[in-house]
Design a protein around this motif. Structure first.
Motif, PDB file in Angstrom:
ATOM      1  N   ARG A   1       0.826  -1.215   0.000  1.00  0.00           N
ATOM      2  CA  ARG A   1       0.000   0.000   0.000  1.00  0.00           C
ATOM      3  C   ARG A   1       0.862   1.268   0.000  1.00  0.00           C
ATOM      4  O   ARG A   1       2.093   1.199   0.108  1.00  0.00           O
ATOM      5  N   ALA A   2       0.193   2.422  -0.030  1.00  0.00           N
ATOM      6  CA  ALA A   2       0.876   3.714  -0.175  1.00  0.00           C
ATOM      7  C   ALA A   2       1.908   3.991   0.917  1.00  0.00           C
ATOM      8  O   ALA A   2       2.897   4.685   0.675  1.00  0.00           O
ATOM      9  N   HIS A   3       1.712   3.458   2.139  1.00  0.00           N
ATOM     10  CA  HIS A   3       2.629   3.723   3.254  1.00  0.00           C
ATOM     11  C   HIS A   3       4.044   3.200   3.020  1.00  0.00           C
ATOM     12  O   HIS A   3       4.980   3.610   3.695  1.00  0.00           O
ATOM     13  N   GLY A   4       4.177   2.231   2.094  1.00  0.00           N
ATOM     14  CA  GLY A   4       5.495   1.661   1.837  1.00  0.00           C
ATOM     15  C   GLY A   4       5.882   0.597   2.850  1.00  0.00           C
ATOM     16  O   GLY A   4       5.173   0.375   3.843  1.00  0.00           O
ATOM     17  N   GLU A   5       6.983  -0.083   2.574  1.00  0.00           N
ATOM     18  CA  GLU A   5       7.447  -1.193   3.415  1.00  0.00           C
ATOM     19  C   GLU A   5       8.962  -1.120   3.579  1.00  0.00           C
ATOM     20  O   GLU A   5       9.653  -0.565   2.723  1.00  0.00           O
ATOM     21  N   PRO A   6       9.502  -1.724   4.645  1.00  0.00           N
ATOM     22  CA  PRO A   6      10.960  -1.770   4.805  1.00  0.00           C
ATOM     23  C   PRO A   6      11.568  -2.805   3.842  1.00  0.00           C
ATOM     24  O   PRO A   6      10.853  -3.667   3.317  1.00  0.00           O
ATOM     25  N   PRO A   7      12.888  -2.748   3.630  1.00  0.00           N
ATOM     26  CA  PRO A   7      13.540  -3.696   2.695  1.00  0.00           C
ATOM     27  C   PRO A   7      13.292  -5.161   3.066  1.00  0.00           C
ATOM     28  O   PRO A   7      13.221  -6.022   2.189  1.00  0.00           O
ATOM     29  N   GLN A   8      13.151  -5.434   4.377  1.00  0.00           N
ATOM     30  CA  GLN A   8      12.943  -6.827   4.815  1.00  0.00           C
ATOM     31  C   GLN A   8      11.705  -7.449   4.165  1.00  0.00           C
ATOM     32  O   GLN A   8      11.663  -8.655   3.907  1.00  0.00           O
ATOM     33  N   THR A   9      10.683  -6.645   3.923  1.00  0.00           N
ATOM     34  CA  THR A   9       9.448  -7.180   3.331  1.00  0.00           C
ATOM     35  C   THR A   9       9.708  -7.659   1.898  1.00  0.00           C
ATOM     36  O   THR A   9       9.224  -8.723   1.494  1.00  0.00           O
ATOM     37  N   TYR A  10      10.491  -6.873   1.159  1.00  0.00           N
ATOM     38  CA  TYR A  10      10.798  -7.265  -0.232  1.00  0.00           C
ATOM     39  C   TYR A  10      11.610  -8.560  -0.229  1.00  0.00           C
ATOM     40  O   TYR A  10      11.422  -9.435  -1.074  1.00  0.00           O
ATOM     41  N   GLN A  11      12.513  -8.668   0.752  1.00  0.00           N
ATOM     42  CA  GLN A  11      13.354  -9.859   0.855  1.00  0.00           C
ATOM     43  C   GLN A  11      12.485 -11.085   1.181  1.00  0.00           C
ATOM     44  O   GLN A  11      12.614 -12.134   0.557  1.00  0.00           O
TER      45      GLN A  11
ATOM     46  N   GLN B   1      12.084   7.421   1.688  1.00  0.00           N
ATOM     47  CA  GLN B   1      12.856   6.230   2.074  1.00  0.00           C
ATOM     48  C   GLN B   1      14.277   6.332   1.530  1.00  0.00           C
ATOM     49  O   GLN B   1      15.261   6.043   2.208  1.00  0.00           O
ATOM     50  N   ASN B   2      14.345   6.782   0.282  1.00  0.00           N
ATOM     51  CA  ASN B   2      15.634   6.937  -0.383  1.00  0.00           C
ATOM     52  C   ASN B   2      16.522   7.959   0.334  1.00  0.00           C
ATOM     53  O   ASN B   2      17.690   7.703   0.605  1.00  0.00           O
ATOM     54  N   ARG B   3      15.931   9.099   0.633  1.00  0.00           N
ATOM     55  CA  ARG B   3      16.675  10.178   1.295  1.00  0.00           C
ATOM     56  C   ARG B   3      17.170   9.729   2.665  1.00  0.00           C
ATOM     57  O   ARG B   3      18.287  10.002   3.070  1.00  0.00           O
ATOM     58  N   ILE B   4      16.296   9.024   3.357  1.00  0.00           N
ATOM     59  CA  ILE B   4      16.634   8.571   4.709  1.00  0.00           C
ATOM     60  C   ILE B   4      17.769   7.545   4.674  1.00  0.00           C
ATOM     61  O   ILE B   4      18.679   7.579   5.505  1.00  0.00           O
ATOM     62  N   SER B   5      17.731   6.699   3.677  1.00  0.00           N
ATOM     63  CA  SER B   5      18.771   5.686   3.547  1.00  0.00           C
ATOM     64  C   SER B   5      20.140   6.350   3.324  1.00  0.00           C
ATOM     65  O   SER B   5      21.131   6.001   3.982  1.00  0.00           O
ATOM     66  N   VAL B   6      20.178   7.360   2.433  1.00  0.00           N
ATOM     67  CA  VAL B   6      21.438   8.076   2.157  1.00  0.00           C
ATOM     68  C   VAL B   6      21.879   8.853   3.401  1.00  0.00           C
ATOM     69  O   VAL B   6      23.046   8.823   3.795  1.00  0.00           O
ATOM     70  N   SER B   7      20.932   9.524   4.055  1.00  0.00           N
ATOM     71  CA  SER B   7      21.238  10.319   5.243  1.00  0.00           C
ATOM     72  C   SER B   7      21.781   9.461   6.376  1.00  0.00           C
ATOM     73  O   SER B   7      22.662   9.888   7.123  1.00  0.00           O
ATOM     74  N   GLN B   8      21.220   8.278   6.520  1.00  0.00           N
ATOM     75  CA  GLN B   8      21.669   7.394   7.599  1.00  0.00           C
ATOM     76  C   GLN B   8      23.144   7.039   7.407  1.00  0.00           C
ATOM     77  O   GLN B   8      23.918   7.045   8.359  1.00  0.00           O
TER      78      GLN B   8
ATOM     79  N   VAL C   1       6.328   4.667   9.272  1.00  0.00           N
ATOM     80  CA  VAL C   1       7.518   4.828  10.121  1.00  0.00           C
ATOM     81  C   VAL C   1       8.312   3.512  10.174  1.00  0.00           C
ATOM     82  O   VAL C   1       9.546   3.514  10.110  1.00  0.00           O
ATOM     83  N   VAL C   2       7.592   2.400  10.245  1.00  0.00           N
ATOM     84  CA  VAL C   2       8.272   1.092  10.245  1.00  0.00           C
ATOM     85  C   VAL C   2       9.076   0.950   8.953  1.00  0.00           C
ATOM     86  O   VAL C   2      10.240   0.515   8.945  1.00  0.00           O
ATOM     87  N   GLY C   3       8.453   1.362   7.832  1.00  0.00           N
ATOM     88  CA  GLY C   3       9.131   1.309   6.537  1.00  0.00           C
ATOM     89  C   GLY C   3      10.360   2.202   6.528  1.00  0.00           C
ATOM     90  O   GLY C   3      11.456   1.776   6.160  1.00  0.00           O
ATOM     91  N   LEU C   4      10.210   3.434   6.994  1.00  0.00           N
ATOM     92  CA  LEU C   4      11.323   4.395   6.986  1.00  0.00           C
ATOM     93  C   LEU C   4      12.472   3.887   7.864  1.00  0.00           C
ATOM     94  O   LEU C   4      13.637   3.921   7.466  1.00  0.00           O
ATOM     95  N   LYS C   5      12.133   3.382   9.044  1.00  0.00           N
ATOM     96  CA  LYS C   5      13.164   2.865   9.952  1.00  0.00           C
ATOM     97  C   LYS C   5      13.953   1.715   9.300  1.00  0.00           C
ATOM     98  O   LYS C   5      15.146   1.577   9.503  1.00  0.00           O
ATOM     99  N   GLY C   6      13.223   0.946   8.530  1.00  0.00           N
ATOM    100  CA  GLY C   6      13.848  -0.193   7.840  1.00  0.00           C
ATOM    101  C   GLY C   6      14.995   0.259   6.951  1.00  0.00           C
ATOM    102  O   GLY C   6      15.974  -0.476   6.750  1.00  0.00           O
ATOM    103  N   TYR C   7      14.909   1.475   6.417  1.00  0.00           N
ATOM    104  CA  TYR C   7      15.966   1.982   5.528  1.00  0.00           C
ATOM    105  C   TYR C   7      17.132   2.569   6.326  1.00  0.00           C
ATOM    106  O   TYR C   7      18.067   3.116   5.750  1.00  0.00           O
TER     107      TYR C   7
END
Ligand code: SF4
Length: 297
Positions: A72-82, A103-110, A131-137
Motif C-alpha cells: 500500500r501507499a505507506h510503503g514497506e521496509p527492505p525486509q518485506t521485499y526480501q 525512504q531513499n533520502r533517509i537511507s542516504v542520510s543514515q 515509520v516502520v518502513g522508513l526505519k527499515g531503511y
C-alpha cells in the motif's frame, strides 16, 4: 438547507493510485493479497474486500507462496521485499512516490550520519506502517520521536542530529520539535565552541499540510461541519481538529449511521469534508443522509 461537499477532500494521489492498482488486479485476477489495510477507512476496505481483496499482516506473509501481494501507499521496509522474494511472491508496489523518495533520502542520510558519528531522528508515530518502513531503511537505527516529551531522552545531544518527519505529521508540531531539539543541543553544549549541528528536512506531504488552511476556510463558511473519516487515520484526526478549531460545531463521523438529527436543528448550511483516506462516495452518502434527516425535522 445547503449541503456542500468539499471538493478538495478525499483520497490523496498516493491512496488513489494504490486503490486503482488494486482494482486493476482484482478485475484481472479476481483476488489479490494486500499487506495491511489498503487505506485507513473500514468502509473502503470492506468495499474492496467484496471485490476480492484479502488483507494480510506480516505473519501471514511468512506462510504465503507463489502469489501476488500489494504494498500500500505507506510503503514497506527492505525486509518485506526480501521475505517476498524468498516465498516467490510477486510484489505489486503501490508505495506512494512521495514515501519512496523519503525512504531513499533517509537511507542516504543514515549512511552520512553514521560516517559523522551522527544520529537520524524521525518525527512520527512509533509502529505506524510508514515509520516502520522508513526505519527499515536505516537498519532500524533511526530514533522515533513523537509527541511525548520523554521521547527526547532517546536522543544523544552530544552528537549531530538529522531530523525528518513522517509525511502525515502536523507541520506546526514539527516546527516546535525542531526548535526544542535546537535549544537542547545548545544547552548541552553551553560554553563549548564546537557544538554538533542539526539538519532539519521538511518532509511533510503537501497533500496533508495544504489541506489544513483550506479546511480552516471551508469550516468557517458553514453553520455545521461533518468530518468523515476512519478512526485510525492520523491525518483524519489532524484535519478534524483544524475544522473544529475554526468551527466548534464540527462532528466526526465514520459513516452516515453516526449522524445525529439534533445536530441539524437551526442549521442552514452544512459542510461535509474528510481526510486523505476518505472516499468521495462515502462523503456523498453522508451528504444525502443529512438532507434526508433535515427533511424529516
Ligand atoms: S498523504 Fe502524501 S505521502 Fe501520504 S500517501 Fe498521500 S500523497 Fe502519498
Amino acid at each position: 438547507m445547503k449541503v456542500n461537499i468539499d471538493k478538495k477532500s478525499g483520497f490523496c494521489f498516493g491512496v488513489l493510485n494504490a486503490i486503482k492498482t488494486a482494482e486493476e488486479f482484482l478485475d484481472k485476477y479476481g483476488t489479490l493479497f494486500c499487506l495491511g489495510d489498503i487505506v485507513h477507512n473500514n468502509k473502503e476496505v470492506n468495499r474492496l474486500k467484496e471485490k476480492g481483496l484479502i488483507t494480510i499482516d506480516h505473519n501471514d506473509l511468512k506462510d504465503l507462496y507463489n502469489t501476488r501481494v500489494l504494498i500500500r501507499a505507506h510503503g514497506e521496509p527492505p525486509q518485506t521485499y526480501q521475505a517476498a522474494k524468498e516465498n516467490n511472491l510477486e510484489i505489486i508496489d503501490a508505495s506512494c512516490p512521495v514515501v519512496l523518495k523519503l525512504q531513499n533520502r533517509i537511507s542516504v542520510s543514515q549512511q552520512k550520519a553514521l560516517e559523522a558519528n551522527g544520529q537520524l531522528v524521525i518525527f512520527g508515530k512509533e509502529g505506524h506502517a510508514e515509520v516502520v518502513g522508513l526505519k527499515g531503511y536505516t537498519a532500524d537505527k533511526a530514533i522515533v520521536v513523537g509527541n511525548n516529551p520523554d521521547d527526547l531522552k532517546k536522543i544523544d545531544f552530544s552528537r549531530p542530529i538529522t531530523l525528518y518527519s513522517q509525511t502525515t505529521q502536523n507541520k506546526e508540531e514539527y516546527r516546535l520539535l525542531a526548535a526544542k531539539i535546537k535549544q537542547m543541543l545548545a544547552e548541552h553544549h553551553c560554553g563549548k565552541s564546537e557544538a554538533p549541528g542539526l539538519k532539519v528536512y521538511n518532509t511533510i506531504c503537501g497533500q496533508v499540510s495544504n489541506r489544513g488552511p483550506h479546511l480552516a476556510g471551508f469550516a468557517k463558511q458553514h453553520d455545521l461541519v461533518i468530518f468523515v473519516s476512519g478512526k485510525k487515520s492520523s491525518n483524519g484526526k489532524y484535519l478534524f481538529e483544524i475544522c473544529r478549531s475554526h468551527n466548534p460545531n464540527t462532528y466526526f463521523v465514520s459513516g452516515k449511521e453516526e449522524l445525529q438529527k439534533d445536530w441539524l436543528t437551526g442549521v442552514y448550511s452544512t459542510g461535509v469534508c474528510g481526510a486523505t483516506s476518505t472516499p468521495m462516495w462515502l462523503m456523498e452518502e453522508v451528504a444525502e443522509e443529512i438532507k434526508t434527516l433535515k427533511h424529516g425535522l
